[in-house]
Design an enzyme around this catalytic site. Structure first.
Site, PDB file in Angstrom:
ATOM      1  N   ASP A 199      16.936  13.533  13.596  1.00 37.67           N
ATOM      2  CA  ASP A 199      17.752  12.846  14.576  1.00 37.67           C
ATOM      3  C   ASP A 199      18.172  13.877  15.620  1.00 37.67           C
ATOM      4  O   ASP A 199      17.889  15.074  15.490  1.00 37.67           O
ATOM      5  CB  ASP A 199      18.963  12.201  13.894  1.00 37.67           C
ATOM      6  CG  ASP A 199      19.528  11.014  14.670  1.00 37.67           C
ATOM      7  OD1 ASP A 199      19.190  10.868  15.864  1.00 37.67           O
ATOM      8  OD2 ASP A 199      20.302  10.233  14.081  1.00 37.67           O
ATOM      9  N   ARG A 218      22.975  -2.801  13.605  1.00 37.01           N
ATOM     10  CA  ARG A 218      21.666  -2.162  13.748  1.00 37.01           C
ATOM     11  C   ARG A 218      20.855  -2.280  12.458  1.00 37.01           C
ATOM     12  O   ARG A 218      19.641  -2.039  12.460  1.00 37.01           O
ATOM     13  CB  ARG A 218      21.846  -0.698  14.127  1.00 37.01           C
ATOM     14  CG  ARG A 218      22.554  -0.486  15.455  1.00 37.01           C
ATOM     15  CD  ARG A 218      22.944   0.951  15.653  1.00 37.01           C
ATOM     16  NE  ARG A 218      21.783   1.824  15.704  1.00 37.01           N
ATOM     17  CZ  ARG A 218      21.844   3.152  15.588  1.00 37.01           C
ATOM     18  NH1 ARG A 218      23.025   3.746  15.382  1.00 37.01           N
ATOM     19  NH2 ARG A 218      20.743   3.873  15.648  1.00 37.01           N
ATOM     20  N   ASP A 234      14.555   4.822  22.079  1.00 39.91           N
ATOM     21  CA  ASP A 234      15.271   4.039  21.064  1.00 39.91           C
ATOM     22  C   ASP A 234      15.394   2.609  21.572  1.00 39.91           C
ATOM     23  O   ASP A 234      16.372   2.256  22.225  1.00 39.91           O
ATOM     24  CB  ASP A 234      16.690   4.597  20.834  1.00 39.91           C
ATOM     25  CG  ASP A 234      16.695   5.942  20.148  1.00 39.91           C
ATOM     26  OD1 ASP A 234      16.279   6.002  18.984  1.00 39.91           O
ATOM     27  OD2 ASP A 234      17.131   6.916  20.768  1.00 39.91           O
ATOM     28  N   LYS A 242      14.446   4.851  10.107  1.00 41.10           N
ATOM     29  CA  LYS A 242      15.593   5.768  10.144  1.00 41.10           C
ATOM     30  C   LYS A 242      16.790   5.125   9.459  1.00 41.10           C
ATOM     31  O   LYS A 242      16.853   3.892   9.350  1.00 41.10           O
ATOM     32  CB  LYS A 242      15.918   6.150  11.591  1.00 41.10           C
ATOM     33  CG  LYS A 242      16.250   4.959  12.515  1.00 41.10           C
ATOM     34  CD  LYS A 242      16.377   5.411  13.959  1.00 41.10           C
ATOM     35  CE  LYS A 242      16.809   4.269  14.854  1.00 41.10           C
ATOM     36  NZ  LYS A 242      16.847   4.644  16.283  1.00 41.10           N
ATOM     37  N   HIS A 243      17.724   5.933   8.953  1.00 37.11           N
ATOM     38  CA  HIS A 243      17.910   7.377   9.019  1.00 37.11           C
ATOM     39  C   HIS A 243      17.875   7.876   7.575  1.00 37.11           C
ATOM     40  O   HIS A 243      18.851   7.701   6.842  1.00 37.11           O
ATOM     41  CB  HIS A 243      19.236   7.733   9.659  1.00 37.11           C
ATOM     42  CG  HIS A 243      19.465   7.087  11.005  1.00 37.11           C
ATOM     43  ND1 HIS A 243      19.889   5.789  11.149  1.00 37.11           N
ATOM     44  CD2 HIS A 243      19.333   7.574  12.251  1.00 37.11           C
ATOM     45  CE1 HIS A 243      20.019   5.498  12.437  1.00 37.11           C
ATOM     46  NE2 HIS A 243      19.677   6.573  13.134  1.00 37.11           N
ATOM     47  N   ARG A 266      17.467   0.634  25.532  1.00 42.76           N
ATOM     48  CA  ARG A 266      17.405   1.597  26.640  1.00 42.76           C
ATOM     49  C   ARG A 266      16.739   1.020  27.874  1.00 42.76           C
ATOM     50  O   ARG A 266      17.154   1.297  28.988  1.00 42.76           O
ATOM     51  CB  ARG A 266      16.649   2.857  26.203  1.00 42.76           C
ATOM     52  CG  ARG A 266      17.052   3.456  24.877  1.00 42.76           C
ATOM     53  CD  ARG A 266      18.514   3.804  24.787  1.00 42.76           C
ATOM     54  NE  ARG A 266      18.800   4.568  23.582  1.00 42.76           N
ATOM     55  CZ  ARG A 266      19.999   4.736  23.064  1.00 42.76           C
ATOM     56  NH1 ARG A 266      21.055   4.186  23.660  1.00 42.76           N
ATOM     57  NH2 ARG A 266      20.178   5.439  21.957  1.00 42.76           N
ATOM     58  N   HIS A 309      27.358  11.081  14.882  1.00 42.51           N
ATOM     59  CA  HIS A 309      27.400  11.676  16.213  1.00 42.51           C
ATOM     60  C   HIS A 309      28.592  12.625  16.340  1.00 42.51           C
ATOM     61  O   HIS A 309      28.560  13.573  17.124  1.00 42.51           O
ATOM     62  CB  HIS A 309      27.502  10.593  17.288  1.00 42.51           C
ATOM     63  CG  HIS A 309      26.262   9.775  17.446  1.00 42.51           C
ATOM     64  ND1 HIS A 309      25.977   8.693  16.645  1.00 42.51           N
ATOM     65  CD2 HIS A 309      25.219   9.887  18.309  1.00 42.51           C
ATOM     66  CE1 HIS A 309      24.820   8.173  17.013  1.00 42.51           C
ATOM     67  NE2 HIS A 309      24.347   8.883  18.019  1.00 42.51           N
TER      68      HIS A 309
END
Length: 606
Positions: A334, A213, A144, A248-249, A152, A261
């Protein structure tokens, strides 16, 4: 078997690595493998390789290709305690070979991302493990790397601001260039799939998980930028090998105040609202040839009233994404560890239901052994057919062929070390980021600063972020002090900052998510710094919505991002070395909900 078998296959097909590497492209809308880029001989070779590979695979090997998970460690053959704890196997290589994995995914917490050379060597090692196991199919290696808030693999890799910052810059060319550099650097270290760009339209300012994002709250602007990034990541004419993108998503995570999450969001859009607000970026990206789509763990009763989250919904994944939108690339779930999908079903059932819904690749199941056995049991009982498994395996293999992974699974660590974070890439990142800084208020004409102040206090959110901005002032001769705090500064921290403000020529205070009640101490910090009567610049380094919550501050800047390159651009804008060019890609509403404090498109310059 393994590498030897794969070499025989490619030699038998009479296809050289150069031809295979040129076959990069996205999923076709009609499902025809003969429509693969290159056509003719290349497409025939791909079909023959896929057919032969599937014919030689056991059921366990086929099922393994549908799973993607993380592994721990800096090399393929080094034991790591977390591998033993989670998988009962010591090394990444053992996990890949035991489960015949289709792919792995990297995170900052998997102890797998240290340097370009190390990641390249790890990539080669895990590919060797895959190629020497079972059917000898190379891995998809994922990450990601959205940039901005979700990053990351950091420095020395080139860092760009995130999606909303690029939206503020209003340049699709910049968005395309950022994706191209990001993708080519990832591929240089052996990473072949980037779970980006985010196609969600952030129409809800209270969204706790998407926010910056997203490129914008405007569906068409978001669509333009998502398309540009898909093109940048997957550019078949690029001088370097490229990565697959993943939008996404699906069907859209922009209008929620719940983080999937932790719980299952319910989005109350009607079908008509979905078509207007959520669908445009997904439609545009599919048309642009996106290799894959990631599903969202969210419930949209207006699209499917069954009570199933989208990841497990045949209506949404097969009916809408496959049949209506014509997407025949890879559908990823996901993470299957998220509560948004685990709240209703046990871990052995989730992957089965996802496959029945139309998903191809199952990302990060909570218990890999339980998930794999669940799928095998479903085939044994007849709930899933082996033909259905092979349908997804065929897509997985096609994607690996199209992206050149079959032809060239390995990378050159020397090239990775020289290419990643090159000065040319860093200069491009600085130029792009300069165009994203957005000035919202400048009531007292404090900006631009006439000259570098003799002393600067940088207070507010985060040690690394305040230090990066202070460094920018320090490079220009200012004496700097940093007083960082976390998301909720204490009274003691606020007191130290206000006392220090009187001893400096300028105070810059950084906020992150101050619009949230749980972070209201950041608002108190800004107010009390302004009350000192000293010059204060308030900067929202994530959501621009913070600027509506402290009216007392007459100077507000939004950067939409908080990494080092963004703080460098912020310093240049404050000091007048470059003019601010950013325009809000979202509106900033009044806290009471009556109109906008700063409208969409707002941005000051000089």
């Amino acid at each position: 078997m393994g590498t030897t078998r794969r070499s025989r296959q490619l030699l038998a097909l009479g296809v050289g690595a150069a031809l295979l590497a040129g076959c990069a492209g996205g999923g076709t809308s009609d499902g025809s493998e003969s429509a693969a880029p290159g056509g003719g001989e290349a497409a025939d070779a791909m079909t023959e390789w896929i057919d032969e590979t599937i014919a030689g695979m056991s059921l366990e090997e086929k099922v393994g290709q549908l799973f993607v998970t993380y592994v721990y460690g800096t090399s393929a053959d080094t034991a790591h305690d977390s591998n033993l704890e989670e998988f009962g196997l010591a090394t990444p290589a053992e996990i890949i070979q035991r489960y015949h994995l289709g792919g792995i995914i990297h995170f900052s917490w998997t102890d797998s991302l240290e340097s370009p050379r190390q990641v390249a060597e790890l990539s080669n090692g895990v590919q060797d493990a895959a190629l020497s196991s079972g059917a000898g199919v190379p891995l998809t290696i994922s990450i990601d790397q959205e940039q901005g808030a979700v990053l990351r693999f950091g420095a020395p890799a080139t860092e760009f601001p995130g999606s909303m910052a690029l939206g503020a810059g209003r340049s699709v060319e910049d968005a395309r260039a950022a994706a191209a550099i990001t993708g080519q650097e990832l591929r240089a270290v052996g990473i072949t799939q980037n779970f980006a760009p985010v196609a969600d339209v952030n129409v809800n300012p209270a969204n706790p998980v998407i926010g910056v994002r997203s490129f914008s709250s405007d569906p068409e602007l978001a669509a333009d930028f998502v398309t540009a990034q898909v093109e940048g990541y997957q550019d078949s004419d690029a001088p370097e090998r490229t990565v697959s993108s993943s939008i996404k998503h699906f069907p859209g995570h922009g209008d929620t105040n719940v983080d999937s999450h932790h719980d299952l969001p319910i989005i109350e859009h009607t079908r008509e609202e979905w078509e207007e607000l959520d669908a445009p970026p997904f439609r545009a990206a599919i048309e642009a040839g996106a290799d894959s789509v990631m599903s969202g763990h969210l419930m949209v009763p207006g699209l499917d009233d069954s009570g199933m989250p989208a990841t497990l919904s045949p209506t949404i994944l097969t009916g809408m994404l496959r049949e209506e939108l014509g997407f025949d690339g890879l559908i990823y779930t996901d993470s299957l560890q998220m509560e948004g999908v685990r709240s209703q079903y046990p871990d052995d059932r989730i992957p089965v239901l996802a496959l029945l819904a139309g998903a191809d690749q199952l990302l990060m199941p909570q218990h890999l052994d339980v998930a794999v056995q669940g799928v095998l049991d479903a085939v044994g009982s007849g709930e899933l057919t082996e033909e259905r498994i092979e349908e997804s395996v065929r897509r997985v293999l096609r994607a690996k062929w199209d992206r050149g992974i079959v032809a060239e699974p390995h990378v050159d660590p020397d090239h990775a070390e020289a290419f990643v974070g090159s000065e040319e890439h860093l200069a491009t990142a600085r130029e792009i980021t300069d165009r994203t800084v957005t000035v919202l208020r400048n009531d007292a004409d404090l900006l631009p600063l006439d000259s570098a102040p003799g002393s600067v206090l940088v207070a507010g959110w985060d040690e690394a972020t305040t230090a990066a901005l202070a460094e920018g002032f320090g490079e220009r001769g200012a004496t700097t002090t940093t007083l960082p705090n976390d998301f909720q500064p204490s009274r003691e921290q606020i007191g130290r900052a206000t006392a220090a403000a009187g001893e400096h020529d300028l105070t810059v205070v950084l906020t992150n998510g101050a619009w949230q009640d749980a972070r209201s101490g950041q608002r108190d910090l800004v107010r009390e710094l302004v009350a000192t009567g000293q010059p204060v610049v308030a900067v929202a380094v994530r959501d621009p919505y913070d600027a509506a919550y402290v009216e007392e501050a007459g100077t507000w800047v939004a950067t939409h991002s908080f990494n080092r390159v963004t703080m460098g651009s912020l310093a240049r804008v404050l000091l007048g070395e470059t003019s601010p060019r950013g325009s809000l890609p979202v509106s900033v509403p009044e806290p009471a909900g009556s109109g906008d404090r700063f409208p969409f498109g707002h941005g000051l310059s000089w």
